[in-house]
Design a protein around this motif. Structure first.
Motif, PDB file in Angstrom:
ATOM      1  N   UNK A   1     -58.882 -53.139 -68.069  1.00  0.00           N
ATOM      2  CA  UNK A   1     -59.232 -53.538 -69.334  1.00  0.00           C
ATOM      3  C   UNK A   1     -58.918 -52.764 -70.538  1.00  0.00           C
ATOM      4  N   UNK A   2     -58.576 -51.700 -70.428  1.00  0.00           N
ATOM      5  CA  UNK A   2     -58.012 -50.833 -71.501  1.00  0.00           C
ATOM      6  C   UNK A   2     -56.735 -51.413 -72.380  1.00  0.00           C
TER       7      UNK A   2
ATOM      8  N   UNK B   1     -71.751 -61.422 -81.677  1.00  0.00           N
ATOM      9  CA  UNK B   1     -71.956 -61.177 -80.365  1.00  0.00           C
ATOM     10  C   UNK B   1     -72.419 -59.628 -80.302  1.00  0.00           C
ATOM     11  N   UNK B   2     -72.102 -58.676 -81.172  1.00  0.00           N
ATOM     12  CA  UNK B   2     -72.560 -57.356 -81.089  1.00  0.00           C
ATOM     13  C   UNK B   2     -72.285 -56.724 -80.093  1.00  0.00           C
ATOM     14  N   UNK B   3     -71.102 -56.331 -79.775  1.00  0.00           N
ATOM     15  CA  UNK B   3     -70.680 -55.728 -78.612  1.00  0.00           C
ATOM     16  C   UNK B   3     -70.231 -54.385 -78.594  1.00  0.00           C
ATOM     17  N   UNK B   4     -70.276 -53.444 -77.608  1.00  0.00           N
ATOM     18  CA  UNK B   4     -69.833 -52.146 -77.507  1.00  0.00           C
ATOM     19  C   UNK B   4     -69.106 -51.822 -76.169  1.00  0.00           C
ATOM     20  N   UNK B   5     -68.085 -50.875 -76.342  1.00  0.00           N
ATOM     21  CA  UNK B   5     -67.394 -50.337 -75.132  1.00  0.00           C
ATOM     22  C   UNK B   5     -68.122 -49.337 -74.557  1.00  0.00           C
ATOM     23  N   UNK B   6     -68.140 -49.438 -73.189  1.00  0.00           N
ATOM     24  CA  UNK B   6     -69.025 -48.242 -72.653  1.00  0.00           C
ATOM     25  C   UNK B   6     -68.021 -47.694 -71.293  1.00  0.00           C
TER      26      UNK B   6
ATOM     27  N   UNK C   1     -63.450 -48.985 -68.390  1.00  0.00           N
ATOM     28  CA  UNK C   1     -64.197 -49.634 -69.482  1.00  0.00           C
ATOM     29  C   UNK C   1     -64.785 -50.752 -69.294  1.00  0.00           C
ATOM     30  N   UNK C   2     -66.082 -51.026 -69.862  1.00  0.00           N
ATOM     31  CA  UNK C   2     -66.910 -52.325 -69.731  1.00  0.00           C
ATOM     32  C   UNK C   2     -67.417 -52.744 -71.115  1.00  0.00           C
TER      33      UNK C   2
ATOM     34  N   UNK D   1     -72.910 -58.619 -69.974  1.00  0.00           N
ATOM     35  CA  UNK D   1     -71.887 -57.505 -69.364  1.00  0.00           C
ATOM     36  C   UNK D   1     -70.690 -57.997 -69.103  1.00  0.00           C
ATOM     37  N   UNK D   2     -69.644 -58.014 -69.840  1.00  0.00           N
ATOM     38  CA  UNK D   2     -68.500 -58.802 -69.496  1.00  0.00           C
ATOM     39  C   UNK D   2     -67.514 -58.117 -68.264  1.00  0.00           C
ATOM     40  N   UNK D   3     -67.886 -58.904 -67.255  1.00  0.00           N
ATOM     41  CA  UNK D   3     -67.159 -58.195 -65.834  1.00  0.00           C
ATOM     42  C   UNK D   3     -68.033 -57.326 -65.172  1.00  0.00           C
ATOM     43  N   UNK D   4     -67.321 -56.736 -64.135  1.00  0.00           N
ATOM     44  CA  UNK D   4     -68.334 -55.839 -63.285  1.00  0.00           C
ATOM     45  C   UNK D   4     -68.024 -54.311 -63.604  1.00  0.00           C
TER      46      UNK D   4
END
Length: 633
Positions: free
Chosen positions: A141-142, A525-530, A494-495, A485-488
């Motif tokens: 993902x990165x 969409x207001x997304x953040x990486x975690x 990174x998710x 949540x995009x993906x698992x």
């Protein structure tokens, strides 16, 4: 900038020519020295011809090898092309030459590839890259954002044997049924089992020819549940077992208005199930002579219907509605209200005309016909696990035999048709419960008259499952903000979390709060990486709202991990710029090829080997005449 490049190229060429001249001159001088020494030697002490020939040949050979070690031959590759080694890239794949080669952290070490911490770093170090040639399992993902817009060439590697795909809900309402679909690679004849949190098998499925399976269960009580999927091979040996995390939530209780023309066992057990399910039920039952049982009577008007999510009524109440009441009901239904009409008797021509206007073409339904239910898709052990231990008043033994399904009765009506969606069907394939969309609401028909008999034989689970399906399909839609949540989510990966509000944070299983930084580029969409560094249940908090989500361990379910990399990389390839578009862009012919030096170490080893041989030959006695002994060596 161009002048500097031309100047550097000229200096490089002059340097190569100077060193080539020096090495050539040294070789000529060495050969001349050998010939002169041979000429001046007395006839009895000269070296043999083969020794002199070897020494003469070795001089230009050593000079040539040393030159190639200093300036390896040029190798030509496509301009702007980069070979990227990812996880699982084999050593044989890395033999592609003539291109820039980098290795991401997941790739095995290679002496021919430049190690980089991520793809973005590799692209910064090699500007002008337009094409990526991937080796291995695919991009993490990165690295995917850095690869967007580039042409990607990749031959997907085969997926590992075992579970390779899984589609399951993250959240389900308490008491609701859920299903899990998945795919298994290279295991014909395998069986998939679904285990509840108590490790009781609740469903079982044999793989289809394409490896796809489908299992399901009922989420009984709210909470964080860990179901399990167990994969058995053709010999019934356990090949793989993974957790299936599920958040069972106590949904907002439905507000249901029940109107009945008379008391009945069907209505009694429906009210009992609704009470156990936490549904807010308001009941009005006519008993004749203007008398009613149940809750306080309500005026059936627009404001009353607006306060409910679903109205359940029978055909007698329907026929007794006044024009204003029916108009209010239909108007509320078009605004989102759900309506379920239970048909337990013959329909009048007036009622059939009204239902025809709603999309159902029905006969009078004067007769009642038997309904035989299809056999259960699960075995007896799984059925007992679904039924559960019973209640305190009516406990059920774990080994108690499962009763046969009774033969039920329904009105002889045909509910199939254009635009109709069946809810339940008998073994003959005919629907006995169906619904249609009306405006923003839904209108359903229920022709079964004795579903309560399922409860009498101990199949409360099936009775509740049927009514839950009907209520869930028809009730007014309830909107609530959901975290996407995009993906698992997986440990150390990174998710992307989307749908966040300001001040959102994630609480880890150890109780640490991690504040999320919303990416301005994500827009609405207001997304953040975690980056989760722990496996287990995490909780995303946004003000008063909290939504749990599960994170898998880094090495858990490797087949799912490989499949996720594969699918994401294939999507990138589909989004990338097409090769025809890249070919049609104007490119200078001088820049159509990328030139770089090859490896120098093979030439250096060759020079070292020949030099060592010459050194040994010059000091050995082979090919010389020993004057004192009078013999030839």
């Amino acid at each position: 900038m161009i002048g500097a490049i031309d100047l550097d190229s000229g200096l490089q060429g002059n340097l190569e020519a100077a060193i080539a001249g020096l090495l050539g001159l040294a070789a000529v001088l060495a050969m001349a020295s050998l010939i002169l020494r041979q000429y001046r030697a007395e006839a009895g002490t000269r070296a043999r011809g083969w020794r002199l020939a070897l020494l003469l040949i070795a001089q230009p050979l050593m000079a040539a090898l040393l030159y190639l070690a200093l300036f390896p031959p040029l190798q030509y590759g496509e301009a702007g092309s980069m070979v990227v080694a990812t996880a699982g890239a084999s050593a044989s794949d890395a033999t592609i030459v003539g291109e820039t080669r980098i290795a991401l952290p997941e790739a095995t070490a290679s002496t021919d590839s430049e190690r980089v911490p991520d793809l973005a770093t590799g692209l910064r170090r090699h500007p002008g890259t337009q094409r990526l040639r991937l080796l291995g399992a695919g991009l993490e993902p990165r690295d995917r954002d850095a690869a967007r817009g580039l042409t990607i060439e990749w031959q997907p590697t085969p997926l590992p044997r075992g579970l390779s795909g899984l589609w399951a809900p993250r959240e389900v309402a308490g008491g609701g049924a859920f299903s899990v679909t998945g795919r298994v690679e290279a295991m014909p004849g395998a069986v998939v089992e679904l285990l509840d949190p108590g490790l009781q098998r609740v469903d079982r499925a044999t793989l289809a020819a394409d490896g796809v399976f489908r299992v399901g269960a009922i989420a009984r009580v709210p909470g964080l549940m860990n179901f399990r999927l167990r994969l058995r091979d053709a010999r019934q040996n356990v090949a793989e077992e993974i957790e299936l995390p599920l958040s069972v939530v106590a949904d907002t209780p439905l507000r249901v208005l029940v109107l009945a023309g008379a008391p009945s066992p069907e209505l009694k057990y429906l009210r009992r199930w609704a009470s156990d399910a936490g549904i807010k039920l308001h009941t009005q039952i006519d008993v004749g002579a203007g008398l009613q049982l149940g809750d306080a009577p309500l005026n059936l008007n627009v404001s009353t219907f607006a306060g409910f999510d679903l109205v359940v009524l029978d055909e007698r109440v329907w026929e007794g509605l006044g024009e204003s009441q029916r108009a209010a009901l239909l108007g509320a239904m078009r605004d989102g209200l759900g309506v379920l009409l239970r048909i337990g008797g013959p329909l009048s021509s007036r009622t059939r005309t009204q239902l025809r206007a709603l999309g159902f073409e029905l006969s009078a339904g004067a007769d009642s016909v038997e309904v035989r239910l299809p056999p259960s898709s699960v075995d007896e052990a799984a059925t007992r696990a679904r039924i559960g231990p019973g209640t305190n008043d009516a406990p059920r033994s774990r080994d108690e035999a499962v009763a046969e399904l009774p033969v039920l009765n329904r009105r002889a009506l045909t509910l199939d048709g254009a635009g109709a969606h069946s809810l339940l069907r008998g073994v003959d394939g005919k629907a006995f419960a169906s619904w249609r969309s009306v405006g923003r609401g839904r209108f359903g028909l229920w022709t079964l008259s004795d579903s309560f008999r399922l409860t009498l034989v101990g199949r409360d689970d099936l009775h509740g499952q049927w009514w839950s399906a009907a209520f869930g399909a028809l009730a007014r839609a309830q909107s609530k903000p959901m975290l996407r949540i995009d993906g698992e989510a997986r440990q150390d990966r990174r998710v992307s979390l989307c749908g966040l509000s300001d001040g959102a944070l994630v609480r880890t299983p150890q109780g640490r709060d991690i504040h999320l930084l919303i990416d301005p580029a994500s827009g609405n969409e207001r997304c953040a990486a975690f980056w989760p560094d722990e496996a287990g249940w995490h909780v995303a908090r946004q003000g008063e709202r909290a939504q749990p989500f599960a994170v898998r361990g880094r090495n858990e379910a490797p087949g799912l991990r490989a499949s996720e990399l594969r699918e994401a990389t294939l999507r990138l390839m589909a989004q990338a710029r097409s090769p025809t578009a890249a070919a049609s862009s104007p490119v200078d012919s001088a820049s159509s090829a990328q030139v770089q030096r090859g490896a120098s170490w093979p030439w250096f080893l060759g020079w070292l080997f020949v030099s060592a041989g010459v050194w040994w030959l010059e000091r050995s006695r082979r090919g010389r005449i020993l004057v004192g002994a009078g013999v030839e060596s």
